[in-house]
Each structure stands twice: as structure tokens, then as C-alpha cells.
Design an enzyme around this catalytic site. Structure first.
Site, short mmCIF file in Angstrom:
data_model
loop_
_atom_site.label_atom_id
_atom_site.label_comp_id
_atom_site.label_asym_id
_atom_site.label_seq_id
_atom_site.Cartn_x
_atom_site.Cartn_y
_atom_site.Cartn_z
N ARG A 1 0.79 -1.25 -0.10
CA ARG A 1 0.00 -0.02 0.04
C ARG A 1 0.87 1.12 0.03
O ARG A 1 0.46 2.11 -0.84
CB ARG A 1 -1.01 0.10 1.22
N ASP B 1 -6.84 -1.53 4.54
CA ASP B 1 -6.17 -0.83 3.29
C ASP B 1 -6.53 0.66 3.20
O ASP B 1 -5.56 1.35 2.96
CB ASP B 1 -6.53 -1.53 2.14
#
Lengths: 408, 408, 408, 408
Positions: free
Chosen positions: A98, A127
Site C-alpha cells: 500500500r 487498506d
């Protein structure tokens, strides 16, 4: 937050991010820039370009990049230097991708004069946090749009309706609900949700996509030798490889031998527990081998400190704090510890298991001369141990004497 | 240290401790009490009695005890509540047995009026430290005799000579050097030294004594269900078991499936690195299952704290500080964390690998209602995540704004 | 250990190390090189040269050096970046000087071809450990001679006799026993032993040598402004200073205001507790000011990590592990945290107390805009806090729901 | 969240919480129960009863309680066992009171059948988090109302208007803005905001309310002796006292001698830094004395572990996680460490400084016999130190030998 004028979207080319793309255009009337990254997820990227064009994105606003080498070199390998495992087991395959995506989103925003970035993560997961913390850490003025937290497309039916109304092509198999949700990159594939939601129920075989079933793996073990330099793997069986090539090769070994499957219930940063099936074939071999080479080249004091720091380091990455001063402080300590983590490990691969079976190094701290059961020619004076123990024991004796005196 | 008058010896009945027994008699002219414990090492104890009698020990001075239940209940299980692994991998099978032996030595010294205890550990290893720290912590006035650090029987030849001169029976296979040294108890078997001294060289097959080779294990996986109560296993496939029975049963499962082998180079407390081959069949299944039940019943905050404390806890046990205030402090914290670690784990056993594949519990913190990808009926408001992220990001934004201002 | 041929002695010029010098010559018949360092202990060094010459040391074997700048720059300041306090209170004034002395001993041994070094620390204290661990870490082949652990000069009378027999000049006031033992350098003066041995009894006034009694300090507070750059103090009231000059100036401020006295019972590495009176005038002002500048320039995440690492870091220095990989790992993390610790602190000095009363910096993370009770123009949306709290609370709610269900 | 039907309000009787009371009635049309606690803030509680009645609260819905003993016994003293200081300095005076208030709010909600609780903390601070996390941890179904995050009374003028429109009496001095905001309880008084918002500017003298200026404190030191039992203070100068009486007495000593002032910039949990002036007179004496008694009664291993755990423990309390499993785990460890923290400390109080100058205990681990510079009759064998150092050094030597071989 004022309305965004130009948004850089993390765009996979799939149905969901295509809907987001269109929704950004219609909801905010803003210009959209798409960023599609090859992180090793194993999908063609060019279809994403075509689809973006079809949805009206200007060619100069379409960014498609192969970031695999950067991903492995600057994110995966630094993390593996720490032997990071979240909650003792998870190799952080999703978490570590990420920050790289956010970094490129922010850089592209700067290049294109965009004032916002957008991602397709939901409001329940980790996320969203990882994308957004990284984005804000790199550009405190950026706007971040998380459509799943904002819109009213809260059911599959509504999503499909929106897609149809907006001429978004829908692959035949995407009309229905997928039986579980998948994320993949060069380090791992994770599967969660739907058929996996009851943690008592075994994951169905069809969930596994990245590794053969251990039962179907070769009946004969395979042995490989991995060379390390300063904590990173650099060659297999003597063949030097770039970081991404290395991880790709380890993945193939792992896939073939059914290595790296994990069925985990984990504590999400947002507060609830979730169940995931992870396949990290190459990473599972790598952490075993890395521990193997550390075992002969790293001093006990350094290793124990590193082991104590690891859970916090892993938690920081899991929670999305890659770009935080405390992660960087820990990284500085960890990287220093790897100065001599150079040498070779022999690993046995068999039916789901990667096991270190030998290791050697010019940098070894192992001293056969000292440890031997044989005559050691004075390398070690056993009588020293008596004094060592006496002084280690002194405080325990003083406690015992005190307790004898006062009870307790 | 003045000469001991009466010594309690940790006596296995084997050649080495028989030589020690005789040496204590001749060197110090002192009375010897023998303590032989069944810790599950898989040897008959009655021969030790005969041998002790033969060497002139009075019957009332021969203590032979089955301490397996105490060992597992009061030492092994408390340690497994912590998921303790030294240097990330070692399940501490030798380390955890030493404090129990010392405890009984000290108790027997008190019962018999002995002023000293003796053990057969060498001056190069960790065991001398473990025996002695435990002894001193329990009785600060005790004398501890470690013949290997004192005598001049520094070669195999001299030992055999001494045995022959003193009418100590020598088993035929003990005349030569053993190809490696072995320690065993209900938790594990460790092998080290001699043929294992070069950590680059694979351990020969004949070193493994406790587990079948994974290649020879059944071709079909076996699934078992382990029930836990407050962090300890209490039943397999619904059948309740005492602690030692439980570990015995898990060992048999592990043995059969080739589970629990570890080839490790570790940092000894006395300063050098050593290489050991460990077989911990039941323990390897147990730690996997324990993590499995914790994953649904233990809160994230508790688990992460526990993970951070573990390396220190493992180090304390490895170094011999079982009876220290800091180990007890950590144990208090760990035990409290296990109040709700109750439920069932399903484990797959196959070719060397034990894998959690399901877990359920009345005490579960897993909430399908919260985590579901489906409509959650308001259990979780995704908009909360926006505020959560904003406040998590605030400090990172302030850093980024500062760095933009001043550089860096 | 074979007999040393040439020894570098840490030589103060005082009676005790003069006796050691002579003893080394007579006991081992070896050549002696003396090293006398100005660490800011406040004594003339040239008399040490004369005395060494008198005791037969060749001029080229007499090393006298002013190492004050190196001491403060490379040892004291790096340590203060960590806010290191052993057992919560002790500023490690003695501990931090030892590795520098050992480093020079080893370097001089190399220059002069000596095969051994010697120090005057006793066998009961921490200093022997610090000297020797540093020496061995820098040269694993060096011999270290600690006469106090070897010789039979175990009483004052014997020492004086030996001195007289060997024509070592004895200052009149050294014939009797000193009422306590002193160690001093630019960072601190420590006093221990004899009249201080009963920790219940207040230290007599005459023990304090470095600071005025708070009762005798000025009745009016004094305010100073200390500038920091990257964690180190660089100027007072705008006047730039070198490291040693800085610490000297802070010492004078502290001395005058009676700042930095500490009466402590501490746990020695060798196992017993001891009581010391420490005077660290400048260091006490420095740690207060350093915390002050960190409070506005260092992020919370970095600071909390640093606070968690500090006790281990302080313990490593106290125990003599300055030259260890784990201390260097921690230093790397700590140093990175100081990149922006730049700015100015205003400190009030009054009757024993140094208190931060103001701080400002270009690198400040403090945002009046965010924290203000006034209208903040949207810098902070209070509604974000609701979401933040909900997600922080989620795991606690899940625990509460579980406990309601199953009890406990 | 559905509208609350009955709310328990943390009610001080002041203007702000009176406005909240009325706002809850008008905004939600709900019944209000008031809870006013005497935490030692030094205000009369009966006026709060009258005011609540005036605002229409039924007598049976008015709870006024003296919780001082519970506060000190169950919250303050357990925290001081840990020597908890947030960011190295703050004694957590505000933080530790919040969980107790929430606990009573939840208990009263249960007694009165209320479905909600309300507090008067703003959306920018830590207190909202502390109130709410504690509330949710104790009752996961409770609604929590934080009017400051909800209403539109965002200026002093609007608040006053609302008060006037609703017949809420306004004390004359409350019409204007207070120059700073205050929170007080038996442990401390904190002041922040407004005139204190610029951390470069010294706090004006009038901010301090709880202690005399050190300059105005007595010119003669005062000495007191504090007795501890299992880590808690139980008597001063031999006079036994209950927990709240003890803290009250220590406060008076501290007040008189100007002890316990702290000017701090701290990192709030919600992300920004804030500046506070804290006065903790009794607590500052207590932590000094507690360290004093620990220094002779607590083993080094226990103390160092405790010191390492402290920053996390303090952070948990600061962040509002009193009722969390990880705080309880740490508390279990800390409490165990206090079993022998029993004895007496002599503290000098003078012009802002509290200093331990003597300590003694039946439980002491200090052994003059071991530490003495005099002949120790064999208690300690200095030769043991040689072996101790050799084994401590072994790993450092192995590193040095390795580095000599390969460089680095």
C-alpha cells in the site's frame, strides 16, 4: 473538504475501480488520472489502458507502470530484514504494497497538478488506513477520496445498475457476487470474505490460487542454496538475481512445493477480527532462509533486540505507518544489524515446508573451536563459567535470603 | 567453598553420572543422595536404582520419581501460554526441564539434610547455568558441585579409566565416543555436538530419534481437534486428558507425521553459538493450535503486548531465570491474558507440517456481524473510519508540514 | 593467559595506580606504558608525568591527553540524545567515561606494540566490566590485567607497605583511609563507600564537591536559553560553544544553583546493590532542556518509541556494552529521531531545580492553529473524534459483549 | 444512534455542564440524571445539588458522591506503583480520574435504567476519548453523548445566550472568557489554553493555584518519613493514613514547599501537541519516595523490566485504555513486583524539590556485607568477576574477530 478538481485514482482496470472512475467524474465533475501498477499481481495491464480510454480518460492521464523491482527492493526486502510477522504469523503481503501505491499516487498528483487521490478500499478494512496515512504523510494537503465510504452503491445490484447506466463493460463472471475477495502482488495472494467468513470452516480448495496443494507437491524434496548480502537474498544456487527476479523465482519454488499457506484470524486496526487465507510462497522460504543466515552471522545481543522490536515494527506496517518516524527509526536499527548478514543457506523444500538444513558464511560468528565437545586448546576456560554463574546468581541469592528472612 | 558433607546428585543411571557419583564419593568423601526423575525421556528408571545401590548408595538415599505431570502442568503449559520461542524458533525443550530438576534437588536436600547438590552439565553449555541459578534462587546457602568444571577427567579415555578403576559397569556401546550428545524429556529430544558441529553440513538421518522422516510420514493428512481451557489444551477429539497424557498423545501425532524437527544455530548464554537438532513433535502442534485458539479469543491489544514480551520471556527461560521475579512478573501478565483462551482448534497434520484450519469458541471475539462484506445492519458505520484516519493522520500531517517548511 | 610483556595502564598519577604501576613491573617484569586522560576531572595532569618518570617509565611511554572534547562530543552528547537514565534516575556519568578510556588504551597498545592493558578498578564494581568489555570488543586478543582482582594487597596497610617498599611517594592525606571513594569527570562526580555505606543515613555535607548546597544557592532564579541542533546543545544565551565548553558552562550554572545532586541505591551489574552520591550539575540541566526541545520538535510516535527503548539503552551503557551491536542499533534509531530536534529552550535555575519554562523552534510540530480553544478555521474537525473513538472502542466493546455472554 | 431516553450526565454544577444539562433536555427531550463526584477538586458539592434541582432534575436523579478514597486507592496508587510518567514527565493527574467517573456513570445508568451517558469534554482533547473508551468497555450498548462535538454553541456568546434563554444562572465572573482552562482533583490541577497557548511564553504566576512559588517557600528544608507497604504509602512520620488522607497530606507538604510544578508540551492521542501547566504536589513527592523504597527492596531484574514496561503503561492510561486487557496485564506484572516494596523513605522537601536522602526496610536487598569496601568475610569472591567478564565478553570477542577477518 472542498470538492476535488483533479483526482489520481489507483485503477486496476476491473469493474469496481471502473465504477469508481465514473462515479468520481459524475459525482465531483472532476478530471481523473488513472494509475495502474504492476506489483506482480499477475494480470495484464494493457487492458486497463483501453478501459480507461473507453471511460474518457485522456491518454496523458493514464499512468501504467511496472514497479516490481522498486516494490521488492525498497519495501519487501527491508521488511524481511526484520523477520516481520504480524501476530506471530502473517507476512504482511498486502500491507507492504500500500505505501508504494500511495507514494506513486502522490507523485503523479504532483506531476499532473491533481489535488486529490482516490482508492477502492472499503470502510471496514485496513487498506483504507494504509493508503490514506501514507498519502497524508507524503502530502499533508492532499485530498483523499474513498468512494466506498461515501457513496450509496451499497449492494451488488446497485453497483451493476450504476455500471450499466454508465456504459461500463461488465465481464460476464462479474455480474454475480464473487465467492470471496482477492488481493495479489508479487509477495502474496490474500483471500477473504464470503465463503471464508466462518473461521470454523476449512477454506475450500478452490480458494488457493498461488500454490499447489501440499498433497499434490512433488514426493521428493528439493534443496536450494540462497546467497544473502547484508540481509537481502541475491542469488539462488549461485545464480545472481535482481530483487523482483529473486522473489519471482522463490515464488515458483514455493508454488511447486505447496509452501506458504496460512489460514489466519487477525485483529484489524479498525477494531474487529477478520479471517484471511494467505499464500506467500517465496516469502515463506525467504523468512526461513533469512533466519538461517542470521543464526550464524548475527550476534545474540543484536538478534534479541531485533526480536523484541519486531512485533512493533510489524504492527506499524500492518497499521499503515510505513511513512512514520518510528518505523524509520526501527528500520535504521534493523538495517544496521544486517551489515554482516552475508552468506549462504541451504533450504529443504518439501510438501508445504521450507526448512533450513545448512548455512555457512565468511561472516560467521559460529566458532567450532569454542563450542566443540573436543579439546578446545584453551579457547574457552570452563572455570570462567563458575564465576559467571556466581555473579548471575548473586541477586537471586539476595532475594532468597530476604524472602527467607521476611517470608514470601 | 568448604567441602560438602552430603550431596544430592541429579542421577540418570548412565555412565557419566555414575562416574560423577563415584567421583563425589572419592573426591569429597561425602554421602551421596541420588535423584532420578522420569521427565518422559523414555528410559526405564529402575535400572538407575540398581546401579545406585551397586555404587553404594543407601536405599533411603535413592529418590526415583515420576514428575511428568508436574513437568507439563507447571512448566511446559505455562511456557506455551506465552508462545515462547527462543530466537524465533526454539521451543525451549531442554531449558524448561532444568528448573524442575533443581527444585526437586533442593527439596530433597532439605529432606535429607544435604548441604550440596550436583549435576552433570559441562562448563560450556547453558544447562549448568540453568541448574545453578534455579538452585541458588531456591536456597541461597546451597553448595552446587559441577564436576565437569572441576575434575581432570577431560577425555573419554580418562573417564573410561576412572570407571574401570572404580568398578562402574560400562555398557558396550559407551566405550567409544557417541557420535553426538542427546537430551530428552516429554517435550523434546535435542541432539548436538560431534557429527553436528559443522552447521553447514546436513544432520544425518540417524540423528532423528523422535519423529519419522516427513518423507516416510503418511500420504494422507490427519485432522485433529484440540480443546483449550484458559490457554491449556485439555482434550483431543473430545477426549479429556491430563497434562502429561495430553503431551504424550500430541507427541504420538507429531511423531507419526514427522512434525517438529528443527535444525538451529543458537546463541548460548555463555557466549558462543552452538548448533542443535531439536525434535518437539507435540510441542510444535501445540504452539500452532494455541495460536489458533488465541486468534479468535484474545484481544488485539493483549496479543500484541504478549508478542512484545515473548522474546524476553523466552530469553529468561533459556538463560535459566525461571525462578526470577521478572519471569514471574511476565508470567502473571501472560496468565491473565489466557482467561478466555478457551475453545477448539482444528489442526491439519501432514508430512512435517501442523496447520490450523479451523477454530471456534464460546469466548470468540470474532464478529461475523462486524466483519461481513454483506449488509451489517448498522453494526459498523464505515463513516467512522474517516474520522479515525483523520486523527491517526494528524501527527503525520504536522510532520509533513514541518518538513516542507524546513526541509528534511 | 600467558604473562604480559608490555602493558598500557590507565594511570591517574594517584597513589593507587602508582602502586599498580610498580606492581605490574615487579609481578610481571613487564614494560609499562601509562595513559593519563583529562576527562574534565579537575586535576592537573603534569604531576602524573613526573610521577611516571619517577617510577621509571620511559618518556615515550607516557601518554597524557586532553580528551574532553571527544568525551563530550562522541560519548556524552549521543547518550543525552536518548535521555538515558539508569533505573529512572542515574545520568550514567561514570559509565560513559569508561569506553573512551578503554578505546585509547587499546589504540595506544597498538601504537606501542603492547599486548596488555591494565586498570585500577576493583572486583566488586561495574567499572572493571566496562573497561574490559570495551577492551575485548575493540581487540579480542588483548590481555586485560585487573590487579585488584589478582594481588594480595587487600588492606590499606599492605598497600602502604608496598608503596613504601617501592619508593612510591605517599601524599600525607593518603596514609589513612579516605572516608569515601570518588570518581570525577566533566559530566559528574560520584562518591561512594565508607561513610556512605548505610543507605538509611543521610550523606554528610562534605561529600558534595561539585555543587553548592541548594540552601546556599542564590535566592533569585536565573534564566538561560539553550540552543539545540539535531539533539545536541550548541549555544547558551546565543553564544556558540564547543561540546566540552558547553558542558563546562552548564556545569558552572548547575554548580552555582545547587543543581544535579542525586542520592541513589542502584543495582550493579555484578549483582549487589550499592549506594552512590552523584553530582551531575550540567547534565541535569541538559536532560531537562533536551526534553524541552524534544517536546515541541519530536513526533509522539518517535518519542514514545524512544522512551520505550531508553531503559535498555541506559542498561547497556551501565553494564559496559557501549561497543556492542545492540547499543549501536539503538543509537542509530535514536540519532535518526534527532534530525529535527533543533530550537531553543528557556530554563529556570533555582535552588537545586532546573525547569523548562519556554521553548520555540522553526522545527516545531506544535500547531496553535490545531490546539486552540478559539475558532480554528477548519484546521480540525471535532466530528472526526467521534469516528476515531468508535473504532478505538470497537475491540473493547467486542470484549465487553463477549464477557457479558460468558462471564468474566 | 437512536435518540437517548435517559442520560446520566457528569455534572460539576458549573456553567458549562449546566448548559449541557439543559441542552440535553431540550435537544433530546430526555430525562437527565446528574452525577457529581468529589474527587478532591476542592469545590463544594452541595451547590451542584441546588443547581440541578433548579434546572428541573428530580431529587432521586441527583447523585452526589465523595469518591476520594476509591480514587486514590484503586486508581492513583496502582498507577504510582508503576512510576508512570507520560512522555517522561507527566504524572497523569487528569487521565487517571476519567475512568473512575465513567465507571460511576455506567453504574448509575444501570441503577436508573438510563440508556446513555454524557460528558462535557470537547472534541479536541484526550478526555472525550478517556470517558468514552471507559464507558464502552464497561457497557458496550451504552450511548455516549458529547455535546461539544454535536451542538452549534461554538462561541462564548452563543453559550451565554443559550444560558440566558434557559434561565441558567451565570456567575458574574463567567460571562467573559476565562484566561485559561482548569481541571483539578486530589492528584493534580492542570491549566491549559488561552494565555498558555504559546509554549515559548512563560506561564504567568497567577496560573499556579495549588502550590506556592518555590521562591516563596520556606527557607529551611523539611524532612518527612514515608512508610510504604507493598508499594503504597501508608504512613507519614509514623502516622498511619487512609489513601485519600495520605494524598491530602502529601499535597499539603508539596504545596507548602512549591513542589510538583510542570510546564509541559505533550502529544495528545488525537494527534496534535498541547501545552499544559500541571501542579502535582503530593504526587511528585510520592513518585520520588516510591522510587526510593523500590531502590532497596526491588530486585534489579524486576525493576528494569518494570522500567521498560512503564512508557507503554503510561501511554495506555493517557490514551484512555484503563479498562483494557493490556493495561490489566501490565498491572498484574507491576503489582506482583510490589510484594516486598515495604519500608521507609526519608525525603527532603525544599524550594520545589523533593529528594530521597535515606531509606531502610526489613525487606531490603541491599547487603552492606557484599558491597563494602572493607573486608567482606568471603561474602563475595572478586575472582568470580573475572569469569563473569570473560563470558560476557565472549560474544563481543567473536564479533571483533569476525570483523577483523572480513572488515567492518
Amino acid at each position: 473538504m472542498s470538492a476535488p478538481k483533479k483526482v489520481v485514482l489507483a485503477y486496476s482496470g476491473g469493474l469496481d475501480t471502473s465504477i469508481i472512475l465514473k462515479w468520481l467524474q459524475t459525482e465531483y465533475g472532476c478530471e481523473v488520472v488513472t494509475f495502474t501498477a504492476d506489483l506482480g499481481q499477475g494480470e495484464e495491464l494493457e487492458p486497463a489502458r483501453k478501459k480507461a480510454e473507453l471511460l474518457g480518460i485522456k491518454p496523458e492521464n493514464i499512468y501504467i507502470e511496472d514497479v516490481r523491482e522498486e516494490f521488492v527492493r525498497d519495501f519487501v526486502f527491508p521488511m524481511f530484514r526484520a523477520n516481520a510477522q504480524y501476530e506471530g504469523l502473517y507476512l504482511l503481503g498486502t500491507s507492504i504494497a500500500r505505501p508504494l501505491i500511495s507514494k506513486r499516487l502522490i507523485e503523479i498528483a504532483e506531476e499532473t497538478g491533481a489535488d486529490a487521490v482516490a482508492h477502492g478500499a472499503t470502510g471496514k478494512g485496513n487498506d483504507q488506513v494504509r493508503f490514506e496515512l501514507a498519502a497524508y504523510a507524503l502530502n499533508p494537503d492532499i485530498k483523499v477520496i474513498a468512494p466506498w465510504r461515501e457513496w450509496d452503491l451499497t449492494s451488488r445490484t446497485r453497483l451493476i445498475d450504476f455500471a450499466e447506466q454508465n456504459q461500463i463493460p461488465i465481464a460476464k463472471d462479474k455480474r454475480g457476487e464473487a465467492p470471496f475477495s482477492v488481493d495479489a502482488n508479487l509477495l502474496h495472494t490474500s483471500s477473504e470474505g464470503k465463503v471464508l467468513e466462518d473461521p470454523a470452516v476449512m477454506a475450500p480448495d478452490y480458494v488457493f490460487q498461488r500454490t499447489v496443494h501440499p498433497e499434490d507437491a512433488p514426493d521428493t524434496p528439493e534443496y536450494i542454496e540462497i546467497d544473502f548480502e547484508k540481509g537481502d537474498p541475491v542469488a539462488i544456487n549461485g545464480e545472481a538475481m535482481s530483487p523482483a527476479t529473486m522473489l519471482t523465482a522463490l515464488n515458483e519454488y514455493g508454488r511447486k512445493h505447496g509452501i506458504g499457506r496460512l489460514d489466519l484470524v487477525e485483529g484489524r486496526f479498525v477494531g474487529m477480527k477478520s479471517r484471511g487465507i494467505y499464500e506467500t510462497p517465496g516469502g515463506t522460504i525467504l523468512i526461513e532462509a533469512h533466519r538461517g543466515i542470521e543464526s550464524i552471522t548475527m550476534d545474540r545481543g543484536a538478534m534479541h533486540l531485533k526480536d523484541e522490536l519486531m512485533p512493533k515494527y510489524a504492527e506499524l506496517i500492518y497499521n499503515g505507518f510505513w511513512y512514520s518516524p518510528e518505523r524509520e527509526m526501527l528500520q535504521a536499527a534493523i538495517d544496521l544489524s544486517q551489515e554482516h548478514v552475508t552468506g549462504t543457506v541451504r533450504v529443504k523444500l518439501y510438501k508445504g515446508l521450507a526448512s533450513t538444513v545448512g548455512r555457512w558464511s565468511e561472516h560467521s560468528l559460529y566458532s567450532e573451536e569454542h563450542v566443540t565437545f573436543e579439546e578446545d586448546a584453551g579457547a574457552y576456560d570452563q572455570k570462567d563459567a563458575a564465576g559467571f554463574i556466581q555473579l548471575q546468581a548473586l541477586r537471586l541469592k539476595l532475594i532468597a535470603m530476604r524472602n527467607k528472612r521476611v517470608g514470601g
